[in-house]
Design a protein around this motif. Structure first.
Motif, PDB file in Angstrom:
ATOM      1  N   ALA A  78     -12.744 -48.515 -23.512  1.00 13.36           N
ATOM      2  CA  ALA A  78     -12.851 -49.746 -24.304  1.00 13.36           C
ATOM      3  C   ALA A  78     -14.303 -50.209 -24.378  1.00 13.36           C
ATOM      4  CB  ALA A  78     -11.978 -50.838 -23.685  1.00 13.36           C
ATOM      5  N   GLY A  79     -15.144 -49.647 -23.509  1.00 17.69           N
ATOM      6  CA  GLY A  79     -16.573 -49.965 -23.542  1.00 17.69           C
ATOM      7  C   GLY A  79     -17.352 -48.738 -23.989  1.00 17.69           C
ATOM      8  N   ASN A  80     -18.384 -48.388 -23.259  1.00 21.02           N
ATOM      9  CA  ASN A  80     -19.150 -47.192 -23.584  1.00 21.02           C
ATOM     10  C   ASN A  80     -18.514 -45.976 -22.915  1.00 21.02           C
ATOM     11  OD1 ASN A  80     -21.141 -48.479 -25.216  1.00 21.02           O
ATOM     12  ND2 ASN A  80     -21.968 -49.384 -23.328  1.00 21.02           N
ATOM     13  N   PRO A  81     -18.846 -44.768 -23.401  1.00 24.80           N
ATOM     14  CA  PRO A  81     -18.164 -43.577 -22.879  1.00 24.80           C
ATOM     15  C   PRO A  81     -18.434 -43.353 -21.394  1.00 24.80           C
ATOM     16  CG  PRO A  81     -19.359 -43.061 -24.906  1.00 24.80           C
ATOM     17  CD  PRO A  81     -19.778 -44.434 -24.492  1.00 24.80           C
ATOM     18  N   ILE A  82     -17.468 -42.726 -20.758  1.00 22.01           N
ATOM     19  CA  ILE A  82     -17.667 -42.230 -19.399  1.00 22.01           C
ATOM     20  C   ILE A  82     -17.803 -40.715 -19.501  1.00 22.01           C
ATOM     21  CG2 ILE A  82     -16.418 -41.777 -17.237  1.00 22.01           C
ATOM     22  CD1 ILE A  82     -15.636 -44.744 -17.252  1.00 22.01           C
ATOM     23  N   VAL A  83     -18.835 -40.198 -18.865  1.00 23.52           N
ATOM     24  CA  VAL A  83     -19.109 -38.760 -18.907  1.00 23.52           C
ATOM     25  C   VAL A  83     -18.634 -38.164 -17.590  1.00 23.52           C
ATOM     26  CG1 VAL A  83     -20.943 -37.025 -18.954  1.00 23.52           C
ATOM     27  CG2 VAL A  83     -21.058 -39.030 -20.483  1.00 23.52           C
ATOM     28  N   TYR A  84     -17.770 -37.172 -17.691  1.00 25.63           N
ATOM     29  CA  TYR A  84     -17.239 -36.548 -16.480  1.00 25.63           C
ATOM     30  C   TYR A  84     -17.461 -35.044 -16.532  1.00 25.63           C
ATOM     31  CZ  TYR A  84     -14.135 -34.719 -12.966  1.00 25.63           C
ATOM     32  OH  TYR A  84     -13.656 -34.032 -11.881  1.00 25.63           O
ATOM     33  N   GLY A  85     -17.952 -34.481 -15.434  1.00 28.68           N
ATOM     34  CA  GLY A  85     -18.121 -33.033 -15.371  1.00 28.68           C
ATOM     35  C   GLY A  85     -17.748 -32.530 -13.991  1.00 28.68           C
ATOM     36  N   GLU A  86     -17.346 -31.272 -13.913  1.00 32.52           N
ATOM     37  CA  GLU A  86     -17.063 -30.733 -12.577  1.00 32.52           C
ATOM     38  C   GLU A  86     -17.334 -29.245 -12.554  1.00 32.52           C
ATOM     39  OE1 GLU A  86     -12.872 -31.691 -11.917  1.00 32.52           O
ATOM     40  OE2 GLU A  86     -12.354 -29.627 -12.478  1.00 32.52           O
ATOM     41  N   ILE A  87     -17.721 -28.800 -11.401  1.00 33.98           N
ATOM     42  CA  ILE A  87     -17.913 -27.365 -11.191  1.00 33.98           C
ATOM     43  C   ILE A  87     -17.404 -27.070  -9.789  1.00 33.98           C
ATOM     44  CG2 ILE A  87     -20.350 -27.798 -10.609  1.00 33.98           C
ATOM     45  CD1 ILE A  87     -20.903 -24.950 -11.690  1.00 33.98           C
ATOM     46  N   LEU A  88     -16.400 -26.190  -9.743  1.00 33.22           N
ATOM     47  CA  LEU A  88     -15.733 -25.979  -8.466  1.00 33.22           C
ATOM     48  C   LEU A  88     -16.345 -24.806  -7.714  1.00 33.22           C
ATOM     49  CD1 LEU A  88     -12.019 -26.639  -9.487  1.00 33.22           C
ATOM     50  CD2 LEU A  88     -13.810 -28.232  -8.753  1.00 33.22           C
ATOM     51  N   SER A  89     -16.266 -24.900  -6.421  1.00 38.24           N
ATOM     52  CA  SER A  89     -16.706 -23.800  -5.567  1.00 38.24           C
ATOM     53  C   SER A  89     -15.653 -22.701  -5.611  1.00 38.24           C
ATOM     54  CB  SER A  89     -16.874 -24.320  -4.141  1.00 38.24           C
ATOM     55  OG  SER A  89     -17.072 -23.252  -3.244  1.00 38.24           O
ATOM     56  N   GLU A  90     -16.078 -21.467  -5.370  1.00 37.40           N
ATOM     57  CA  GLU A  90     -15.086 -20.391  -5.291  1.00 37.40           C
ATOM     58  C   GLU A  90     -14.248 -20.530  -4.034  1.00 37.40           C
ATOM     59  OE1 GLU A  90     -17.068 -16.653  -5.803  1.00 37.40           O
ATOM     60  OE2 GLU A  90     -17.784 -17.241  -7.798  1.00 37.40           O
ATOM     61  N   ASN A  91     -14.813 -21.231  -3.062  1.00 37.52           N
ATOM     62  CA  ASN A  91     -14.078 -21.499  -1.829  1.00 37.52           C
ATOM     63  C   ASN A  91     -13.156 -22.681  -2.058  1.00 37.52           C
ATOM     64  OD1 ASN A  91     -13.143 -22.234   0.668  1.00 37.52           O
ATOM     65  ND2 ASN A  91     -15.175 -22.744   1.513  1.00 37.52           N
ATOM     66  N   GLU A  92     -11.868 -22.348  -2.281  1.00 37.85           N
ATOM     67  CA  GLU A  92     -10.919 -23.407  -2.629  1.00 37.85           C
ATOM     68  C   GLU A  92     -10.860 -24.507  -1.593  1.00 37.85           C
ATOM     69  OE1 GLU A  92      -6.931 -22.376  -3.672  1.00 37.85           O
ATOM     70  OE2 GLU A  92      -7.622 -20.904  -5.157  1.00 37.85           O
ATOM     71  N   ASN A  93     -11.046 -24.168  -0.332  1.00 39.19           N
ATOM     72  CA  ASN A  93     -10.919 -25.154   0.741  1.00 39.19           C
ATOM     73  C   ASN A  93     -12.192 -25.951   0.982  1.00 39.19           C
ATOM     74  OD1 ASN A  93      -8.259 -24.382   1.214  1.00 39.19           O
ATOM     75  ND2 ASN A  93      -8.954 -22.647   2.465  1.00 39.19           N
ATOM     76  N   ALA A  94     -13.184 -25.688   0.149  1.00 37.66           N
ATOM     77  CA  ALA A  94     -14.446 -26.423   0.311  1.00 37.66           C
ATOM     78  C   ALA A  94     -14.206 -27.909   0.060  1.00 37.66           C
ATOM     79  CB  ALA A  94     -15.482 -25.900  -0.678  1.00 37.66           C
ATOM     80  N   PRO A  95     -15.012 -28.756   0.693  1.00 39.42           N
ATOM     81  CA  PRO A  95     -14.904 -30.194   0.410  1.00 39.42           C
ATOM     82  C   PRO A  95     -15.404 -30.503  -0.999  1.00 39.42           C
ATOM     83  CG  PRO A  95     -16.774 -29.778   1.860  1.00 39.42           C
ATOM     84  CD  PRO A  95     -16.075 -28.455   1.675  1.00 39.42           C
ATOM     85  N   THR A  96     -15.061 -31.725  -1.472  1.00 35.33           N
ATOM     86  CA  THR A  96     -15.469 -32.141  -2.823  1.00 35.33           C
ATOM     87  C   THR A  96     -16.398 -33.340  -2.736  1.00 35.33           C
ATOM     88  OG1 THR A  96     -13.342 -31.406  -3.680  1.00 35.33           O
ATOM     89  CG2 THR A  96     -14.631 -32.897  -5.082  1.00 35.33           C
ATOM     90  N   ILE A  97     -17.505 -33.235  -3.451  1.00 36.79           N
ATOM     91  CA  ILE A  97     -18.441 -34.361  -3.543  1.00 36.79           C
ATOM     92  C   ILE A  97     -18.364 -34.910  -4.965  1.00 36.79           C
ATOM     93  CG2 ILE A  97     -20.363 -32.796  -4.065  1.00 36.79           C
ATOM     94  CD1 ILE A  97     -22.253 -34.772  -2.669  1.00 36.79           C
ATOM     95  N   LEU A  98     -18.293 -36.236  -5.068  1.00 38.96           N
ATOM     96  CA  LEU A  98     -18.271 -36.876  -6.389  1.00 38.96           C
ATOM     97  C   LEU A  98     -19.574 -37.644  -6.558  1.00 38.96           C
ATOM     98  CD1 LEU A  98     -16.788 -37.875  -8.997  1.00 38.96           C
ATOM     99  CD2 LEU A  98     -15.814 -39.718  -7.592  1.00 38.96           C
TER     100      LEU A  98
END
Lengths: 453, 453
Positions: A60-80
């Protein structure tokens, strides 16, 4: 790894700066919908170029830009990573040495609106991800990015977006770079902020102002009634005397006390910077008051016309307030305590109390969490062993409760800009060294999170 | 004698009204030097026509008109009539039904600026002297007149004139007709008024406003410091808690208490007129507060900008006050008590306290003086036996200390105008009956002072 990173950053110095200059050239003040859209689209292209698949979400305001790139290590932690591509309005234009949206390199700094707040800082995150992949290859953690375009006007559209995209945004913690390093040049890590709630009290004692001679002594005076009320609410020096106000306030943990004990503290210097006679607190009390105590600040008083000499008994008086809330305080509970308090006071006339604007919730991440230690250690390493200052809470307010209270994940701020970045002021700038160090710090944090040394 | 007087007044009704209409046609607002001079010259001619030798004195402001006519009885007492020929500015003009300086007779009233305040009232004095001489001949008292042209702007030039002309003005008492009869239509006699002193307090806690988040809790707040200070000065309901403030305040005399006991009093009616919830005082306390107690009214409060929602800790706060002084209080002593009080309070930052404008001294004439009884009796007689209401003191301020404290003579006010005279407002008027009754009342007082019945 750090050496390779420094070499890479140095080798790509010019292209990184060119990218930031281009990014700053978008006049993305949140009220300018066309400019923010163009800026958001440019940001998408920058992230895609860095190898991060990215989406532009309309809000409803300005756009939100979202991107992600996952590690090949599925169990790796996630940083946002969180950042904002909108900027403060550049006015007053005449005080800028070079135009705000034509970034200029002078004496080791890049000048331009948004250079420090916040384009230069989250661009460092993006470049770091690219650098990491080019130097080392595989990312040791899943990486997500969220960039909004309404931060400078209160992040109104961030909360609903996060509420609607909890799964998309799920992460082990959010990493934010905004604001400056500590004044001493030492790196700073911030784990929380106070919330804020605005309200007003109006007292009306008569239908009209009265002659202070003819009626003086027999008509209530709205200004005096307001003073009577105010002095029941606080000693005016930090102690709030409203029943229930402190109900949910938490004591500092031992670790928080320890972190504060490590902060350099010079009351004379502070008194000079603040323009006050003295800071009559020891370090413990000073930070207790900033980090762990709510405030009740009078922002304004108004009754009659203080520019005139006019012999009236004013019929109306108003006080405006903000309360800085600390972690675990609920603005609704606090406001109902205020309403109850006022009801129980002996005040002549009608008393109106009402909230203004939107509350911003307090936010705090527990310093005892392992993730905090990991980030602190990585930042120290990235700064060549300089011990970071860790502030459990800053006094101001940020929309970080969206992370800690909606996503329910830790939020860790690691600001990258120079202390004299002039954010929200003319001649905003980022030191080139701060920008490049930001890339190094980000990559070092990614590396550390992967558990590799 | 009263009958003859009534006949004379009725017979000369038209010429008296024509004279007042002509007098009102001079737009003698004090700031208009030419108009006030012309008006003063006209007044001189009116007095001369009435047989009163009159002089126009130039002052640093507008002229003072002085006339006297002595009794053949050298030992007769002397009455000094005081009035003012300047008028309030007529604005807003569009609210007048007929032009303010073209007096118009409508429904038993003469409308025009100054009709009631004060031209119609002191013209009644002049006509009464003329009438007395035409009906009875010899005046039973020496009669003096002083009319000024700066009353509506604070009578600045009256005090030095009186100081320089004490002998010329010497009299047994001064007789003033200004303002309206009691609201009930009963005649009113006023024996005193409170004085007034204006002052301001400024608190400055820092060289600049501060961010209420970043600094909230560790920086003093000027608005809170002001509240802290104010609440040490008064309970806000009439009790002033400044050492020495009440030093010179006198108790009401038994006679004053008795006079007040005779005043009609209806708290419900008053509450409606004043637009307040209630008047929580019995008659004794109500008049005690108006007549015999000083006040400390906050006229205005200012800090920050109460129109905005702005999260600042204000560095400055100001309060403006007026004090209504009662008889025997000295403004210099009172102000030094305030200064001392403030010095002894624990207030952060710099506190500035300063007086504004000129003080006006309180004035009171002792109701027990024989002259008061004589005037009261004469007024009662002139009003056909209606018992006058005698107010020992009114709450407002008048320059009557020039009489009671410089000339050191009693000052007795006997207002002649109707309660709805609209003085200081559009459509100012005087009821023709009030104007004519003023002539009768004045002549009756002269007669009574001569000791003849």
């Amino acid at each position: 790894m750090l050496n390779k990173l420094r070499q890479y950053t140095e080798a790509n110095r010019n292209s990184s700066l060119e990218l930031l200059k281009k990014y700053v050239s978008y006049p993305s003040v949140a009220t300018d919908s066309a400019a923010t859209h163009q800026c958001a689209e440019f940001l998408v292209s920058v992230m895609e170029d860095a190898g991060i698949p990215t989406t532009l979400f309309e809000t409803a305001g300005n756009p939100i830009v979202y991107g992600e790139i996952l590690s090949e290590n599925e169990n790796a932690p996630t940083i946002l990573f969180y950042g904002h591509y909108d900027v403060q309005p550049p006015e007053p234009l005449e005080e800028w040495i070079s135009p705000p949206f034509e970034a200029e390199l002078r004496e080791g700094r890049l000048y331009g609106r948004g250079a420090g707040d916040n384009k230069g800082q989250h661009l460092a995150h993006i470049i770091a991800v690219k650098a990491y992949r080019e130097i080392i290859g595989q990312l040791p953690v899943h990486v997500k990015f969220i960039m909004e375009g309404d931060e400078e006007f209160g992040s109104e559209y961030l909360t609903p977006f996060v509420q609607e995209h909890k799964e998309l945004l799920q992460a082990d913690f959010v990493y934010i770079s905004d604001g400056p390093l500590h004044e001493s040049g030492v790196p700073l890590i911030v784990l929380g902020n106070r919330g804020v709630m605005n309200f007003a009290i109006e007292v009306e004692t008569a239908t009209t102002d009265h002659h202070s001679g003819n009626r003086g002594g027999v008509i209530p005076n709205a200004a005096w009634e307001l003073v009577r009320l105010l002095q029941t609410m606080s000693d005016g020096r930090g102690k709030i005397t409203i029943d229930g106000f402190y109900d949910d306030v938490l004591k500092a943990t031992d670790l928080e006390e320890e972190l504060i004990a490590n902060i350099p503290y010079d009351t004379q210097e502070l008194a000079e910077v603040y323009g006050v006679k003295e800071i009559p607190f020891d370090k413990h009390e000073f930070y207790e008051r900033i980090c762990f105590q709510p405030t009740l600040s009078i922002n304004a008083l108004g009754s009659g016309d203080a520019r005139l000499v006019k012999n009236t008994i004013p019929a109306k008086a108003i006080a405006k307030f903000d309360i800085r809330l600390v972690a675990n305080q609920d603005p609704d509970h606090v406001f109902s305590c205020i309403e109850n308090h006022i009801k129980n006071q002996d005040i002549k006339g009608n008393v109106l109390v009402y909230k203004e604007g939107e509350d911003m919730l307090p936010s705090k991440t527990d310093a005892r969490l392992p993730i905090c230690f990991k980030v602190i250690d990585a930042v120290k390493e990235a700064f060549g062993g300089k011990e970071p200052i860790v502030l459990p809470v800053i006094g101001g307010s940020l929309p970080n409760a969206v992370w800690t209270d909606i996503l329910k994940i830790p939020a860790i701020s690691v600001p990258y800009a120079n202390p004299d970045e002039n954010n929200h002021a003319p001649n905003e700038n980022i030191q080139v060294e701060c920008f490049l160090q930001g890339i190094i710090t980000t990559a070092t944090v990614l590396y550390a999170l992967g558990g590799k040394k």
